[in-house]
Motif scaffolding. Sequence first.
Motif, mmCIF file in Angstrom:
data_model
loop_
_atom_site.group_PDB
_atom_site.id
_atom_site.type_symbol
_atom_site.label_atom_id
_atom_site.label_comp_id
_atom_site.label_asym_id
_atom_site.label_seq_id
_atom_site.Cartn_x
_atom_site.Cartn_y
_atom_site.Cartn_z
ATOM 1 N N ILE A 1 1.245 -1.039 0.204
ATOM 2 C CA ILE A 1 0.050 -0.095 -0.472
ATOM 3 C C ILE A 1 0.493 0.860 -0.064
ATOM 4 N N SER A 2 1.803 1.023 0.755
ATOM 5 C CA SER A 2 2.840 2.685 0.684
ATOM 6 C C SER A 2 3.874 2.490 -0.067
ATOM 7 N N ASP A 3 3.718 1.835 -1.749
ATOM 8 C CA ASP A 3 4.553 1.651 -2.310
ATOM 9 C C ASP A 3 3.182 2.327 -3.180
ATOM 10 N N LEU A 4 2.688 2.191 -3.730
ATOM 11 C CA LEU A 4 1.170 1.958 -4.616
ATOM 12 C C LEU A 4 0.652 3.823 -4.416
ATOM 13 N N THR A 5 0.727 3.676 -3.110
ATOM 14 C CA THR A 5 0.500 5.255 -2.717
ATOM 15 C C THR A 5 1.808 6.129 -3.387
#
Length: 474
Positions: free
Chosen positions: A181-185
């Motif tokens: 999620i951190s990467d995609l955000t």
Amino acid sequence: MKKIFLSIAMVSLLTSCNNYLDIKEEGEVEATSFFQTQEDAMQATNAVYNFLRSWENSAFPYQFIYGVPADDVVKGSNPGDASFINVYDNFTFTVSDDGVRSYWIGQWQAINRANQVITNVPKINMDSTLKNRLVAESKMLRAYFYFNLVRIYGGVPIFDGLQTNYNIPRNSVNEVYNFIISDLTSAAEILPQTYPATDLGRVTKGAALGLLSKVYLYKKDWQKAYDTSNQLIGMGYDLESDFNRVFRIAGEFGKESVFEVNCDCAPQLNPNAGSQYAEVQGVRNQFGWGFFTPSQALENAFEPGDIRKELTILRNGETTPEGDLIAMGDPNSVTTFNQKVYLPKALNNSACAYGSKQNIRILRFAEILLINAEAANELGNTATAIANLNKVRTRAQLAGTTASTQTALRKAIWHERRVELAMEGDRFVDLVRTGEAATVLAPYGFKAGKNELFPIPLDAMNQSNGAFVQNPGY
């Protein structure tokens, strides 16, 4: 002209370590002497993209893991060809099976390539906007490969960049999802919504948000799945009116495409371009090898009048809408094949293997509508759930759903995912995430509490020096 080609296999694969990540490749160049120029940064990022169409990520190992274990796909070909695949149909694979190992290694090689970019490209003196975009692209792709790993193997080690010690314990499933999620955000904040025609195939803001909404779906974070898919719905994507066009060359990178792998083969630019995704599934001894074919259970799943049935299942003896007579060359072969990977003879590039230019559709707008519908239904927003479900059904020339309660609508949405996304690699993991696998797959040998996950490969267990704990049942 399609743009993403890899001219060299150049990224050194962690020569300081001796484990499942240390898989050297022909033609590699040491990272320490490579990341010097803007062109190096581009080539390194393209090397991450290249893995999307690799053998491990799109051909046999991928199908062993995502295709055959489901009830919609059978081994295909003829009974005597590659009979070793049957262990994935009856859930008798072990920690030593090559498919289990090859898929694992492939994802980690791809993650390492992404980490090389994420770590080294920021140090290069180059255009800052492009630099930030390439790092964002690599974060988006790293998230995709981690998503593959966590759905298949459960919790895995998190490597945020290059490491000095790779023998670390597995992170929890929730920790891996939070990392994804951190990467995609982060990627979604930087990636553009579109690219010029010369760069088609690079990941976009929409691809990052689309994958993020799917991640939230798997986490059962319904509000975020709903909100994120709504962002994408508002970005101009739409359904193609013609379902068949979605999977043909004319439909590549069309309005329904959210995340698509560019597989065009251009041997004059790169002899390693192309993909065997279509070849291994093509009509036996006519277009390809004839593996990973539709099951009778899939045939039975389509409602009467659903046009997707005959546009998903290609039959020996039929003439395609594009005018090819299907005539398999092996009398012992199965007689039905995956039409979504079919490439008409007239469009095939004879300089490459059959179907090398057939793109792989990872995420389509139809799925975004179904993600939104599922999340809306779980939030009690029945009207929105029905509206988006019916958009997909209308394209299939079906009447609107008759489901009206939350429970009935949930089942209807799950069923729609099955027939809309048939043979696109979602059925097995959908059965697991919805809790239906133990019932649906029990006749095939699925054991609850074990087969929701695949085993960590034996050599990875051994090379971890005791850091890994094996998945239950293996």
